[in-house]
Design an enzyme around this catalytic site. Structure first.
Site, PDB file in Angstrom:
ATOM      1  CB  CYS A 221       1.007  46.147  19.908  1.00 21.10           C
ATOM      2  SG  CYS A 221       2.484  45.160  19.699  1.00 21.10           S
ATOM      3  CB  THR A 222      -2.999  48.928  17.702  1.00 22.71           C
ATOM      4  OG1 THR A 222      -1.773  49.632  17.553  1.00 22.71           O
ATOM      5  CG2 THR A 222      -4.151  49.914  17.774  1.00 22.71           C
TER       6      THR A 222
END
Ligand code: BEZ
Length: 211
Positions: free
Chosen positions: A45-46
């Site tokens: 996600c980052t």
């Protein structure tokens, strides 16, 4: 009920990192990309949110607003944005929806309990200026999405909306396009002055009209 292509994107009011938004009002006359991720402070996600931050100018050029969502709260999102900016060398400048009550996740069927319990999977919805759903994608948590592909789809959707052409397999910017079946072959020369080729009566090609 499940959302389908062509449906009106469900409207909602939600807290985001940029304040409270009402989705349809926030979209205005723009196209929209609503994309969910499972959880803040997770590795894939980052990288995804960082990639979207770096592509923000490309979305802007196409008159597309982007908005992310997960079931974490605004404070969590804001703390995590610092990490995203630091590790991905970017500035996140689009809102992230906080959906701890899973109100938006339910509306958009973003929770697939047999895949990921109680978290949103990687869903993408592209919404047109008419607020209709133009594309839906669902990816597993372990696979980061290809955001260049989303831009490619947006280019294709906008060509269809503005010029009545479709795009063939593996089309990329600059390649020849397909004249949509609704246009009669005899009407093609007037509509597509750059030329055309009739490969089969149902397969008519023309140069990309907006170049
Ligand atoms: C990730 O973003 O890295 C991730 C999130 C949930 C499950 C697996 C991976």
């Amino acid at each position: 009920m499940a959302i389908r292509l062509g449906d009106t994107a469900p409207d909602f009011t939600a807290e985001t990192t940029e304040g409270t938004i009402q989705f349809h009002e926030w979209l205005g006359d723009c196209w929209g990309v609503l994309f969910s991720h499972p959880k803040d402070y997770t590795p894939v996600c980052t990288t995804e949110l960082g990639r979207v931050a770096k592509l923000k100018g490309e979305f802007d050029k196409r008159n597309v607003k982007v908005i992310a969502i997960s079931v974490d709260d605004v404070e969590s999102h804001k703390g995590w944005v610092g990490d995203i900016n630091e590790t991905q060398s970017c500035t996140v400048s689009y809102p992230i929806i906080a959906d701890p009550e899973r109100q938006v996740a339910q509306l958009y069927d973003m929770i697939h309990p047999n895949a990921l319990d109680n978290m949103t999977v990687r869903s993408v919805f592209i919404v047109g200026p008419d607020k209709k759903i133009k594309l839906m994608l669902t990816y597993p948590a372990s696979t980061g999405r290809n955001f260049d592909e989303l831009l490619r789809v947006i280019d294709s959707l906008q060509l269809t909306a503005n010029y009545q052409v479709a795009t063939p397999a593996d089309w990329k910017h600059g390649d020849v396009c397909v004249v949509v079946p609704a246009i009669k072959t005899e009407d093609i020369p007037a509509k597509f002055p750059k030329g055309h080729t009739v490969v089969k009566p149902y397969l008519r090609m023309t140069p990309q009209p907006n170049l």
